[in-house]
Design a protein around this motif. Structure first.
Motif, PDB file in Angstrom:
ATOM      1  N   SER A 355       0.963  -1.515   0.351  1.00 46.64           N
ATOM      2  CA  SER A 355       0.126  -0.394   0.022  1.00 46.64           C
ATOM      3  C   SER A 355       0.882   0.833  -0.019  1.00 46.64           C
ATOM      4  CB  SER A 355      -1.025  -0.080   1.141  1.00 46.64           C
ATOM      5  OG  SER A 355      -1.297  -1.447   1.646  1.00 46.64           O
ATOM      6  N   LYS A 356       1.768   1.229   0.070  1.00 52.26           N
ATOM      7  CA  LYS A 356       3.112   2.155  -0.085  1.00 52.26           C
ATOM      8  C   LYS A 356       3.296   2.996   1.513  1.00 52.26           C
ATOM      9  CE  LYS A 356       4.190   2.694  -4.796  1.00 52.26           C
ATOM     10  NZ  LYS A 356       2.908   2.277  -6.118  1.00 52.26           N
ATOM     11  N   LEU A 357       2.447   2.675   2.232  1.00 53.28           N
ATOM     12  CA  LEU A 357       2.409   3.789   3.625  1.00 53.28           C
ATOM     13  C   LEU A 357       3.598   3.306   4.554  1.00 53.28           C
ATOM     14  CD1 LEU A 357      -1.239   1.570   4.656  1.00 53.28           C
ATOM     15  CD2 LEU A 357      -0.638   4.393   4.466  1.00 53.28           C
ATOM     16  N   SER A 358       4.888   2.433   3.489  1.00 58.92           N
ATOM     17  CA  SER A 358       5.912   2.256   3.575  1.00 58.92           C
ATOM     18  C   SER A 358       6.938   1.804   3.256  1.00 58.92           C
ATOM     19  CB  SER A 358       5.899   1.299   5.712  1.00 58.92           C
ATOM     20  OG  SER A 358       6.894   0.937   6.314  1.00 58.92           O
ATOM     21  N   THR A 359       7.899   1.591   3.156  1.00 59.18           N
ATOM     22  CA  THR A 359       8.942   0.745   2.390  1.00 59.18           C
ATOM     23  C   THR A 359       9.871   0.617   2.801  1.00 59.18           C
ATOM     24  OG1 THR A 359      10.375   2.521   2.481  1.00 59.18           O
ATOM     25  CG2 THR A 359       9.189   3.165   0.802  1.00 59.18           C
ATOM     26  N   SER A 360       9.543   0.577   4.562  1.00 61.27           N
ATOM     27  CA  SER A 360      10.579  -0.651   4.942  1.00 61.27           C
ATOM     28  C   SER A 360       9.824  -1.684   6.093  1.00 61.27           C
ATOM     29  CB  SER A 360      12.044   0.060   5.767  1.00 61.27           C
ATOM     30  OG  SER A 360      12.065  -0.832   6.977  1.00 61.27           O
ATOM     31  N   LYS A 361       9.980  -3.209   5.590  1.00 60.24           N
ATOM     32  CA  LYS A 361       9.683  -3.655   6.535  1.00 60.24           C
ATOM     33  C   LYS A 361      10.356  -4.284   7.832  1.00 60.24           C
ATOM     34  CE  LYS A 361       8.363  -7.912   2.899  1.00 60.24           C
ATOM     35  NZ  LYS A 361       8.799  -8.844   3.245  1.00 60.24           N
ATOM     36  N   SER A 362      10.789  -3.521   8.539  1.00 60.99           N
ATOM     37  CA  SER A 362      11.733  -3.304   9.930  1.00 60.99           C
ATOM     38  C   SER A 362      11.406  -1.968  10.882  1.00 60.99           C
ATOM     39  CB  SER A 362      13.272  -3.033   9.856  1.00 60.99           C
ATOM     40  OG  SER A 362      13.921  -3.971   9.150  1.00 60.99           O
ATOM     41  N   GLU A 363      10.551  -0.902   9.425  1.00 68.80           N
ATOM     42  CA  GLU A 363      10.149  -0.297  10.097  1.00 68.80           C
ATOM     43  C   GLU A 363       8.583  -0.640  11.071  1.00 68.80           C
ATOM     44  OE1 GLU A 363       9.214   4.443   8.973  1.00 68.80           O
ATOM     45  OE2 GLU A 363       8.518   3.008   7.226  1.00 68.80           O
ATOM     46  N   VAL A 364       8.014  -1.503   9.522  1.00 74.71           N
ATOM     47  CA  VAL A 364       6.441  -1.983   9.818  1.00 74.71           C
ATOM     48  C   VAL A 364       6.499  -2.718  10.768  1.00 74.71           C
ATOM     49  CG1 VAL A 364       4.728  -3.575   8.920  1.00 74.71           C
ATOM     50  CG2 VAL A 364       5.938  -1.640   7.557  1.00 74.71           C
ATOM     51  N   ARG A 365       7.101  -3.274  11.209  1.00 70.80           N
ATOM     52  CA  ARG A 365       7.705  -4.580  12.234  1.00 70.80           C
ATOM     53  C   ARG A 365       7.756  -3.582  13.416  1.00 70.80           C
ATOM     54  NH1 ARG A 365      10.959  -8.321   9.229  1.00 70.80           N
ATOM     55  NH2 ARG A 365       9.570  -9.682   8.870  1.00 70.80           N
ATOM     56  N   ARG A 366       8.335  -2.221  13.465  1.00 71.93           N
ATOM     57  CA  ARG A 366       8.293  -1.318  14.574  1.00 71.93           C
ATOM     58  C   ARG A 366       6.996  -1.212  15.271  1.00 71.93           C
ATOM     59  NH1 ARG A 366      12.528   1.236  12.193  1.00 71.93           N
ATOM     60  NH2 ARG A 366      13.721  -0.049  11.738  1.00 71.93           N
ATOM     61  N   ILE A 367       6.593  -0.512  13.903  1.00 74.98           N
ATOM     62  CA  ILE A 367       5.409  -0.130  14.097  1.00 74.98           C
ATOM     63  C   ILE A 367       3.942  -0.587  14.829  1.00 74.98           C
ATOM     64  CG2 ILE A 367       3.478   1.543  13.139  1.00 74.98           C
ATOM     65  CD1 ILE A 367       5.395   2.612  10.401  1.00 74.98           C
ATOM     66  N   ILE A 368       4.300  -1.744  13.825  1.00 77.29           N
ATOM     67  CA  ILE A 368       2.891  -3.087  15.004  1.00 77.29           C
ATOM     68  C   ILE A 368       3.344  -2.243  16.339  1.00 77.29           C
ATOM     69  CG2 ILE A 368       2.109  -5.153  15.233  1.00 77.29           C
ATOM     70  CD1 ILE A 368       3.069  -5.447  11.762  1.00 77.29           C
ATOM     71  N   LYS A 369       4.456  -2.527  16.999  1.00 74.04           N
ATOM     72  CA  LYS A 369       5.322  -3.177  18.172  1.00 74.04           C
ATOM     73  C   LYS A 369       5.014  -1.749  18.816  1.00 74.04           C
ATOM     74  CE  LYS A 369       8.913  -5.577  17.775  1.00 74.04           C
ATOM     75  NZ  LYS A 369      10.911  -5.762  17.725  1.00 74.04           N
ATOM     76  N   ASN A 370       4.763  -0.788  18.517  1.00 77.58           N
ATOM     77  CA  ASN A 370       4.458   0.739  18.946  1.00 77.58           C
ATOM     78  C   ASN A 370       2.764   0.498  19.307  1.00 77.58           C
ATOM     79  OD1 ASN A 370       6.790   1.362  20.268  1.00 77.58           O
ATOM     80  ND2 ASN A 370       7.542   1.770  18.261  1.00 77.58           N
ATOM     81  N   ARG A 371       2.197   0.312  18.117  1.00 78.09           N
ATOM     82  CA  ARG A 371       0.980  -0.290  18.372  1.00 78.09           C
ATOM     83  C   ARG A 371       0.102   0.985  16.912  1.00 78.09           C
ATOM     84  NH1 ARG A 371      -2.177  -3.068  22.064  1.00 78.09           N
ATOM     85  NH2 ARG A 371      -3.560  -1.757  22.222  1.00 78.09           N
ATOM     86  N   GLY A 372       1.184   0.898  16.008  1.00 79.78           N
ATOM     87  CA  GLY A 372       0.233   1.831  14.908  1.00 79.78           C
ATOM     88  C   GLY A 372      -0.578   1.819  14.016  1.00 79.78           C
ATOM     89  N   ILE A 373      -0.320   0.136  13.685  1.00 80.87           N
ATOM     90  CA  ILE A 373      -0.847   0.116  12.391  1.00 80.87           C
ATOM     91  C   ILE A 373      -2.077  -0.626  12.782  1.00 80.87           C
ATOM     92  CG2 ILE A 373      -0.807  -2.035  10.602  1.00 80.87           C
ATOM     93  CD1 ILE A 373       0.923   0.003  10.158  1.00 80.87           C
ATOM     94  N   ARG A 374      -3.703   0.073  12.019  1.00 74.97           N
ATOM     95  CA  ARG A 374      -5.030  -0.676  12.510  1.00 74.97           C
ATOM     96  C   ARG A 374      -5.679  -0.903  10.934  1.00 74.97           C
ATOM     97  NH1 ARG A 374      -4.309   4.630  14.262  1.00 74.97           N
ATOM     98  NH2 ARG A 374      -4.832   4.588  16.743  1.00 74.97           N
TER      99      ARG A 374
END
Length: 413
Positions: A355-374
RNA sequence: GGAGGGGUACCAAAGCGGUCAAAUGGGGCGGGCUGUAAACCCGUUGACUUCGGUCUUCGAAGGUUCGAAUCCUUCUCCCUCCA
């Protein structure tokens, strides 16, 4: 008191500096003039940073003056050193021509073409600069010399130390821009150049050149550099420039840019970037209209001016749906997924990247940990979660969110 | 041309043989508060990961060493001073 070009120019906070204000004001109140603003053609579109200049052109039209739009086809081949820390990369003639076409298209959205006496005149300074045969020389040879090095030469240093003038190479750009003004003064009877405050030096050079060469009077006028309440430069966000081209920045995102301005900037921006009557803005301020309503007004007005009324309405409605009702708005970016793939389930990390909401998988993992993906407003707790058919509503839509502000629609096709 | 200083992650800036994916600050991102604001607070900030790890980074290329951002050589760019 009747409004005039200058009274409104001042009230809207466009004024920074002028070479000879009183004389120019008298002149401009007495007769209709032609004034020009130059636009750099380094990129394929203009961004909000140029909006103030565009507003100036519109204001000229409003008061019956004729704006000249100079597209820097020639000067872009050299690159304006003002306020730049590094040399820009040199673009090919072809790229520049493409840029010019697109920039012209954008400017035409803002400027009215119906009235013959105020219709904008588009010129490209390559038309005359090219004839100097100077451009080729600068591109081939001139780029190999750095000012820094030249200044370290004894002969040069000596002259600088003794305050002798230092001409030519270093001031190539200035010379060319000054020459532009001279050409427009001759060809089109243009007597005023407007520009951002960083152009003051270049503009004054033009005025002086016209005086010396033609022995006639021309004027320069600059607008202030707009800084946001946050201290940042206008038009650049972390995610990139706020483009005025709907292919580079959707009307919805453009609307969001204005909706999200700092409280302290709202009134200022209403004055600067909308056509709303000044006393009406004053009224709004006096009546203490809710600041968020003002922001919506600002977003609607600016978006309407660029993308049209219906685009503005859609953006507003989409914002309402996503932020107030927490549902889905039609203007959100849509990401299509094939039915067969959706049936198998798509990993949430891959989906965010897709979805181009992010370009890095590591970043996505981090955001998920920070409860930022819905997903459909539900926080994604586990990075191994998948999106399933059951996550889609009856319109085959699902909403994926990155933080509070970035949302996309996932759609099954 | 001579003398010195320096190039570290998005930026600034520590580190000066192993504990360094690299202190600290800013910025960014996420969360909390709120109003899609500001301020403030918390978390996070190379990539990939089966979460065990793996891979790539400290101007460039070589070398010394069991081991280098750190030592040596060459190159390169920048800054300051002198001619």
């Amino acid at each position: 008191m009747a409004e005039s070009f200058f009274s409104e120019f001042n009230k809207r906070n466009y004024f920074n500096q002028c070479t000879n204000f009183e004389e120019l004001e008298k002149l401009i109140n007495k007769k209709k003039i032609r004034a020009y603003i130059g636009f750099d053609c380094t990129s394929k579109s203009l961004h909000v940073g140029s909006l103030l200049q565009i507003m100036c052109l519109r204001l000229l039209q409003k008061y019956g003056h004729q704006p000249i739009v100079l597209l820097g086809g020639g000067t872009t081949r050299i690159g304006d050193p003002s306020g730049k820390e590094e040399t820009r990369k040199i673009l090919s003639g072809r790229e520049i021509d493409d840029n010019i076409k697109n920039i012209e298209k954008i400017l035409k959205i803002f400027l009215k073409e119906k009235n013959n006496s105020t219709k904008p005149i588009f010129v490209n300074n390559y038309d005359w600069l090219e004839k100097l045969k100077y451009i080729d020389f600068l591109r081939k040879i001139g780029k190999h010399f750095t000012i820094n090095k030249m200044l370290s030469f004894d002969s040069v240093k000596l002259r600088l130390d003794r305050e002798h003038s230092l001409s030519y190479m270093e001031f190539n750009y200035m010379i060319l821009q000054a020459y532009d003004f001279l050409e427009l003064n001759k060809q089109k009877k243009c007597i005023l150049q407007i520009g951002g405050s960083d152009q003051w030096g270049n503009i004054v050079n033009g005025v002086e050149l016209i005086k010396r060469h033609n022995n006639s009077q021309a004027y320069g006028l600059t607008t202030p550099l707009i800084t946001l309440a946050s201290g940042n430069k206008m038009g650049k966000t972390e995610r990139g420039a706020v483009w005025l081209d709907k292919n580079l920045l959707s009307p919805y995102d453009y609307w969001q840019f204005w909706r999200n301005v700092d409280d302290k900037d709202v009134i200022k921006f209403l004055q600067m970037f909308t056509d709303l009557q000044l006393d009406k803005i004053q009224d709004l301020q006096n009546n203490k209209v809710d600041i968020n309503q003002l922001k919506i007004l600002l977003a609607n007005q600016t978006t309407k001016m660029l993308h049209g009324e219906s685009a503005a309405k859609n953006a507003e409605q989409t914002a309402k749906n996503t932020f107030e009702k927490k549902s889905i708005g039609s203007d959100l970016p849509i990401v299509n997924i094939k039915k067969e793939i959706a049936k198998k389930g798509v990993n949430i990390i891959d989906l965010v990247i897709l979805s181009k909401l992010s370009t890095s998988k590591s970043e996505v993992r981090r955001i998920i940990k920070n409860r930022g993906i819905r997903l459909n407003n539900e926080i994604v707790e586990n990075e191994k979660e998948k999106i399933l058919i059951s996550d889609f509503n009856k319109d085959k839509h699902a909403k994926l969110s990155h933080g509070k502000k970035k949302h996309v629609i996932i759609k099954i096709i």
